[in-house]
Design a protein around this motif. Sequence first.
Motif, PDB file in Angstrom:
ATOM      1  N   UNK A 188      13.230 -25.537 -56.698  1.00 58.47           N
ATOM      2  CA  UNK A 188      14.170 -25.770 -55.603  1.00 58.47           C
ATOM      3  C   UNK A 188      15.580 -25.485 -56.106  1.00 58.47           C
ATOM      4  N   UNK A 189      16.362 -24.802 -55.295  1.00 54.67           N
ATOM      5  CA  UNK A 189      17.773 -24.580 -55.560  1.00 54.67           C
ATOM      6  C   UNK A 189      18.539 -25.257 -54.443  1.00 54.67           C
ATOM      7  N   UNK A 195      12.820 -22.544 -53.258  1.00 55.96           N
ATOM      8  CA  UNK A 195      13.114 -23.042 -51.926  1.00 55.96           C
ATOM      9  C   UNK A 195      14.612 -23.318 -51.943  1.00 55.96           C
ATOM     10  N   UNK A 196      15.414 -22.487 -51.277  1.00 58.51           N
ATOM     11  CA  UNK A 196      16.862 -22.675 -51.291  1.00 58.51           C
ATOM     12  C   UNK A 196      17.336 -23.616 -50.181  1.00 58.51           C
ATOM     13  N   UNK A 236      16.750 -29.669 -45.802  1.00 53.92           N
ATOM     14  CA  UNK A 236      15.963 -30.522 -46.691  1.00 53.92           C
ATOM     15  C   UNK A 236      14.571 -30.745 -46.101  1.00 53.92           C
ATOM     16  N   UNK A 237      14.507 -30.969 -44.803  1.00 54.19           N
ATOM     17  CA  UNK A 237      13.223 -31.212 -44.142  1.00 54.19           C
ATOM     18  C   UNK A 237      12.305 -29.992 -44.230  1.00 54.19           C
ATOM     19  N   UNK A 238      12.857 -28.809 -43.951  1.00 57.26           N
ATOM     20  CA  UNK A 238      12.061 -27.579 -44.026  1.00 57.26           C
ATOM     21  C   UNK A 238      11.547 -27.349 -45.440  1.00 57.26           C
ATOM     22  N   UNK A 245       7.314 -27.260 -49.459  1.00 55.07           N
ATOM     23  CA  UNK A 245       6.980 -27.678 -50.821  1.00 55.07           C
ATOM     24  C   UNK A 245       5.610 -28.369 -50.872  1.00 55.07           C
ATOM     25  N   UNK A 246       5.304 -29.162 -49.870  1.00 53.88           N
ATOM     26  CA  UNK A 246       4.001 -29.847 -49.821  1.00 53.88           C
ATOM     27  C   UNK A 246       2.871 -28.817 -49.813  1.00 53.88           C
ATOM     28  N   UNK A 247       3.055 -27.734 -49.066  1.00 50.11           N
ATOM     29  CA  UNK A 247       2.022 -26.692 -48.961  1.00 50.11           C
ATOM     30  C   UNK A 247       1.938 -25.848 -50.230  1.00 50.11           C
TER      31      UNK A 247
END
Length: 175
Positions: free
Chosen positions: A47-48, A81-82, A33-35, A40-42
Amino acid sequence: MQKVINFLAVTTFFVVAVSFIAPKKAKVQWMSVEEMQEAYIKTPKPILVDLYTDWCGWCKVMDRETYQNEAVANYINQNYYPVKLNAEFKKPIQWDGKIYSYNSRYRANDLAVYLSQGNMSYPTTVLLPSINAQPAPLPGFFKPGELESPLKYFGDGGYKTKTFPEFLKTFSKTW
């Protein structure tokens, strides 16, 4: 003549040895989740989330048969983003600025409860067009071909202009 025999022996050995090497399987490049949030911010993209538990047999089958399918893995890696999330994770998880803790009533983390909309069945594939969007949980096991249309609906941006039933009218399966 000895050189020819040696050449044939080495060539035969090489061909036999290479034939026993298993082809490299495609794999989804799972993130924490952190990665995911940092990436995602960049660069925002859908998201999956694969909600699973350690005891879930169908979760393991989906990992092996669906998420290791080359077309599925390549599409997810390119368009999403998986995130692989153990629904029973007991430590607090931060998602989009909110902290989710373990919920003993559901025997799951509240993030899993939120993402699955309280339908605690496993596996559940959750698709989100953005980090703060309403989750679209898909409970149950999916074969690669069954997962293609919802993946592409969000991954290709169809959700922006069509309902899912409208999208399906013109969708052609390729997996």
